[in-house]
Scaffold this active site. Structure first.
Site, PDB file in Angstrom:
ATOM      1  N   TYR A  42      45.583 -44.855 -25.125  1.00  0.00           N
ATOM      2  CA  TYR A  42      44.238 -44.746 -24.551  1.00  0.00           C
ATOM      3  C   TYR A  42      44.005 -43.361 -23.955  1.00  0.00           C
ATOM      4  CZ  TYR A  42      40.359 -45.705 -21.318  1.00  0.00           C
ATOM      5  OH  TYR A  42      39.171 -45.666 -20.620  1.00  0.00           O
ATOM      6  N   LYS A  52      41.509 -40.167 -25.241  1.00  0.00           N
ATOM      7  CA  LYS A  52      40.552 -39.556 -24.318  1.00  0.00           C
ATOM      8  C   LYS A  52      40.805 -38.053 -24.190  1.00  0.00           C
ATOM      9  CE  LYS A  52      38.247 -43.240 -22.934  1.00  0.00           C
ATOM     10  NZ  LYS A  52      36.811 -43.425 -23.202  1.00  0.00           N
TER      11      LYS A  52
END
Length: 211
Positions: A131, A135
């Protein structure tokens, strides 16, 4: 104060997006607010006494067909999902990287004056955490994009609030725990505090150029 700015939101139905939409509708600096959404917005989700809002249902698989809507002063991108909800890493990356990256490209092509999107605290393209790595890769891709004026990312911690139709038990527990720990989360730990979506929305607006 004269109404001089126009705004575009992607992801106006999400936790931050709903707060951002209402703040923009209440902000006297904006004359118009366009929302690109998957499904029609329910009128009870917002107040629009000045008739600023133009909701547009689009197919996010074909964003280039809607590039004319990016001819605004400020573009706000609140698109995002979770790995659990997306169902696979590929599907997650499509929403959290590809959709946002294309939005930035369209903002650049239509010469928007500002592009602000939601990243995450700890975002790092070299992170071992999928994750945070996605990002971070997105931040690098957008911030290194030539001729994209005033690009900026907000990096919130865990969000406090209920999402409609979205079970995130672990996130809620984490948010509650971090809220209790807030008094001792100072210095380097301050950035990891749980935050309210309206705070994130205010920061997104603050990062846009108004001169």
């Amino acid at each position: 104060m004269s109404l001089i700015k126009s705004a575009l939101i992607l992801g106006a139905s999400g936790l931050v997006g709903r707060q951002l939409l209402q703040q923009l509708l209440d902000d006297p600096r904006y004359a118009s607010v366009t929302c690109l959404v998957r499904r029609p917005l329910a009128k009870q989700q917002y107040r629009d006494p000045h008739n600023k809002l133009q909701p547009v249902v689009i197919d996010f698989e074909d964003p280039e067909s809607y590039q004319g809507y990016f001819t605004v002063d400020h573009v706000y991108c609140c698109l995002g999902t979770t790995l659990k909800r997306a169902g696979s890493k590929q599907a997650f990356r499509k929403v959290d990287f590809e959709y946002v990256h294309v939005a930035a490209q369209l903002a650049r092509a239509q010469r928007a004056k500002g592009f602000v999107w939601i990243s995450a605290v700890g975002a790092n393209a070299k992170s071992k955490h999928f994750y945070l790595r996605v990002k971070g890769e997105l931040e690098n891709a957008i911030l290194r994009m030539p001729q994209l004026a005033h690009a900026a990312a907000v990096r919130p911690g865990v969000l406090i609030g209920e999402r409609e139709g979205d079970e995130r038990m672990l996130e809620r527990v984490t948010a509650n725990t971090l809220t209790l720990l807030k008094p001792i989360m100072v210095g380097p730990l301050k950035k990891y505090r749980a935050v309210y979506p309206e705070q994130v929305a205010r920061e997104m607006i603050r990062l846009q150029p108004f001169s």
